[in-house]
Scaffold this active site. Structure first.
Site, PDB file in Angstrom:
ATOM      1  CD  GLN A 100      -0.908   0.039   4.952  1.00  5.64           C
ATOM      2  OE1 GLN A 100      -1.134  -1.023   5.530  1.00  5.64           O
ATOM      3  NE2 GLN A 100      -1.831   0.658   4.237  1.00  5.64           N
ATOM      4  CG  ASP A 126      -8.532   3.462   2.300  1.00  8.47           C
ATOM      5  OD1 ASP A 126      -7.566   3.055   2.960  1.00  8.47           O
ATOM      6  OD2 ASP A 126      -9.390   2.709   1.816  1.00  8.47           O
ATOM      7  CB  SER A 179      -4.500   3.667   3.688  1.00  5.97           C
ATOM      8  OG  SER A 179      -5.734   3.760   4.390  1.00  5.97           O
ATOM      9  CG  ASP A 214      -2.120  -0.883   1.053  1.00  7.42           C
ATOM     10  OD1 ASP A 214      -1.982  -1.872   0.320  1.00  7.42           O
ATOM     11  OD2 ASP A 214      -3.157  -0.632   1.663  1.00  7.42           O
TER      12      ASP A 214
END
Length: 256
Positions: free
Chosen positions: A95, A214, A135, A79
């Site tokens: 990540q 996100d 995220s 990610d």
């Protein structure tokens, strides 16, 4: 011997580059390897010096490892987040967990000046009392656009990150971190949590409220906007990157 390091397939001993070396098959504990280095000018009695080095200091052209795209030297990476260009340098966050399997997420950090050659930087963000680092995104701001973060005349990179509390059991929150130089990062202690799902009182979001991740932030018409996903789509606005107001929510538009 001092000042020993291996980088770019070269051994550097006391500032001198030694290219003639080979890896042995011996492994000394997890992540450590023995390297035999031919260094005849450092000793009259022997011309091979064994060095024990960490695999983190070894840069090898491994089979099947892409050469034009960034990949972590070792450990788990997924990610990519917070891609941003600041003062001539591209910044990539992702990540990361320092093990071959998925685990408590940190934010790794790499930089490049041409998007081809990448330099791995120290870990930017560690898990904290709100959870692991999931995220997020990055924006460039200054005193005019983020007066609560930067003083007059200052600017830098602001990170907006999802924290995953107790592996999601405590819900997800959006926190803030920032840097003035693109190298050192600190979480904003007096306003660390900028969006908390427990404080979202919209009557359209009675389900899946704790899935709150996100964040994607952009600037439009002299305001900051943030799109939050995970459950129903939510859009917030802010004048300073710290105080956010719900603009709209879409109960039937699920982003899981």
């Amino acid at each position: 011997m001092t000042d020993k390091v291996i980088e770019n397939n070269q051994v550097i001993i006391m500032g001198e580059i030694i290219s003639d070396f080979q890896f042995s098959h011996e492994i000394f504990g997890e992540g450590f390897y023995m390297v035999d280095v031919n260094v005849p000018r450092l000793s009259d009695s022997c011309d091979v010096i064994p060095l024990m080095v960490s695999e983190r200091l070894i840069d090898v052209n491994e089979d099947y490892r892409g050469q034009y795209h960034y990949s972590v030297k070792d450990g788990w990476g997924n990610d990519p987040n917070g891609m941003v260009y600041y003062k001539g340098v591209y910044h990539l966050f992702y990540q990361f967990y320092d093990a071959p399997t998925w685990g408590p997420m940190h934010w790794g950090h790499a930089t490049s000046k041409d998007l081809i050659h990448w330099e791995e930087q120290p870990i930017a963000l560690y898990p904290d009392e709100y959870g692991t680092m999931y995220s997020g995104c990055a924006v460039i701001a200054d005193h005019d656009t983020a007066p609560g973060v930067f003083a007059q005349g200052e600017e830098g990179i602001v990170l907006l990150i999802t924290t995953n509390g107790t592996n999601g059991g405590d819900g997800q929150r959006i926190i803030m971190a920032y840097s003035k130089d693109g190298k050192t990062w600190q979480k904003k202690e007096d306003a660390k949590v900028i969006l908390d799902w427990t404080e979202d009182d919209s009557d359209t979001l009675t389900e899946h409220k704790s899935a709150f991740r996100d964040p994607k932030v952009f600037r439009y018409d002299n305001k900051w906007f943030m799109v939050v996903a995970g459950g129903p789509l939510r859009i917030y606005s802010s004048d300073n990157l710290i105080d956010w107001s719900l603009e709209s929510a879409y109960r039937d538009l699920h982003t899981e």
